[in-house]
Enzyme design. Structure first.
Site, PDB file in Angstrom:
ATOM      1  N   HIS A   1     -10.001  66.515  -9.140  1.00  0.00           N
ATOM      2  CA  HIS A   1     -10.922  66.089  -8.095  1.00  0.00           C
ATOM      3  C   HIS A   1     -10.833  66.989  -6.864  1.00  0.00           C
ATOM      4  O   HIS A   1      -9.828  67.672  -6.642  1.00  0.00           O
ATOM      5  CB  HIS A   1     -10.646  64.638  -7.706  1.00  0.00           C
ATOM      6  CG  HIS A   1     -11.045  63.663  -8.770  1.00  0.00           C
ATOM      7  ND1 HIS A   1     -10.880  62.307  -8.634  1.00  0.00           N
ATOM      8  CD2 HIS A   1     -11.625  63.844  -9.987  1.00  0.00           C
ATOM      9  CE1 HIS A   1     -11.335  61.687  -9.710  1.00  0.00           C
ATOM     10  NE2 HIS A   1     -11.775  62.610 -10.553  1.00  0.00           N
TER      11      HIS A   1
ATOM     12  N   CYS B   1     -10.771  58.417  -5.142  1.00  0.00           N
ATOM     13  CA  CYS B   1     -10.263  57.506  -6.169  1.00  0.00           C
ATOM     14  C   CYS B   1      -8.803  57.174  -5.845  1.00  0.00           C
ATOM     15  O   CYS B   1      -8.190  57.761  -4.947  1.00  0.00           O
ATOM     16  CB  CYS B   1     -10.372  58.147  -7.556  1.00  0.00           C
ATOM     17  SG  CYS B   1      -9.174  59.472  -7.842  1.00  0.00           S
TER      18      CYS B   1
ATOM     19  N   CYS C   1      -6.410  60.245  -6.060  1.00  0.00           N
ATOM     20  CA  CYS C   1      -6.527  61.135  -4.899  1.00  0.00           C
ATOM     21  C   CYS C   1      -5.991  60.465  -3.638  1.00  0.00           C
ATOM     22  O   CYS C   1      -5.424  61.136  -2.777  1.00  0.00           O
ATOM     23  CB  CYS C   1      -7.974  61.588  -4.713  1.00  0.00           C
ATOM     24  SG  CYS C   1      -8.497  62.750  -5.992  1.00  0.00           S
TER      25      CYS C   1
ATOM     26  N   GLU D   1     -10.458  66.422  -3.670  1.00  0.00           N
ATOM     27  CA  GLU D   1      -9.405  66.161  -2.690  1.00  0.00           C
ATOM     28  C   GLU D   1      -8.084  66.780  -3.131  1.00  0.00           C
ATOM     29  O   GLU D   1      -7.391  67.419  -2.332  1.00  0.00           O
ATOM     30  CB  GLU D   1      -9.208  64.651  -2.494  1.00  0.00           C
ATOM     31  CG  GLU D   1     -10.452  63.903  -2.071  1.00  0.00           C
ATOM     32  CD  GLU D   1     -11.250  63.329  -3.235  1.00  0.00           C
ATOM     33  OE1 GLU D   1     -11.784  62.225  -3.082  1.00  0.00           O
ATOM     34  OE2 GLU D   1     -11.342  63.974  -4.298  1.00  0.00           O
TER      35      GLU D   1
END
Length: 161
Positions: free
Chosen positions: A79, A105, A108, A81
């Site tokens: 992801h 999420c 993250c 991040e």
């Protein structure tokens, strides 16, 4: 003498724009997410977008959303991040803030907390109420990480590239 211009973009517009522009680098056909980590004095420290890890070809791994677990993108995609955190080479991220185009999420959220990031500015919260979303918010609340929605100005920013 005319003085400075007054129609320049705000810091929030600038950093969310950088996050969204970063997301445009993603090869994911369905979801493009970008992140931008910023210091307390408004310096960009790192950026990231969702994609496969270095060395994992975009041609050799699946982009599908449905199918057998190893036939989908989910076990492979990093992801935005986490990519922004891992891309940073300057030392500590303690006390920084992160601009993200999609609310983080739970995985993250863990990385954001562990990296010492203290503020999350997010644009979309399209998974609001899901277990992962609720877990993220619970962990942010417990760890003292502030999360605030990006307030859109309605300004249209266009670039000719």
């Amino acid at each position: 003498m005319s003085g400075k211009r007054s129609d320049y973009i705000s810091w929030d517009e600038y950093f969310m724009g950088v996050a969204q522009l970063s997301g445009m680098r993603s090869k994911d056909p369905n979801t493009q997410v970008g992140a931008c980590i910023v210091s307390g004095d408004n310096k960009i420290l790192s950026m990231g977008y969702n994609g496969f890890p270095n060395g994992c070809s975009d041609e050799d791994f699946p982009w599908e959303r449905e199918g057998g677990e190893l036939d989908t993108k989910y076990p492979f995609v990093t992801h935005s991040e986490l990519n922004a955190i891992l891309n940073y080479r300057g030392g500590s991220l303690e006390g920084t803030k992160i601009y993200v185009s999609l609310f983080p999420c739970n995985e993250c959220a863990k990385a954001i907390i562990q990296a010492g990031i203290k503020k999350v500015v997010y644009d979309s919260d399209k998974y609001i109420g899901t277990p992962a979303n609720r877990a993220s918010k619970r962990m942010f609340d417990a760890a003292g990480v502030e999360y605030i929605p990006y307030v859109r100005t309605g300004r249209h920013i266009q670039m000719d590239v």
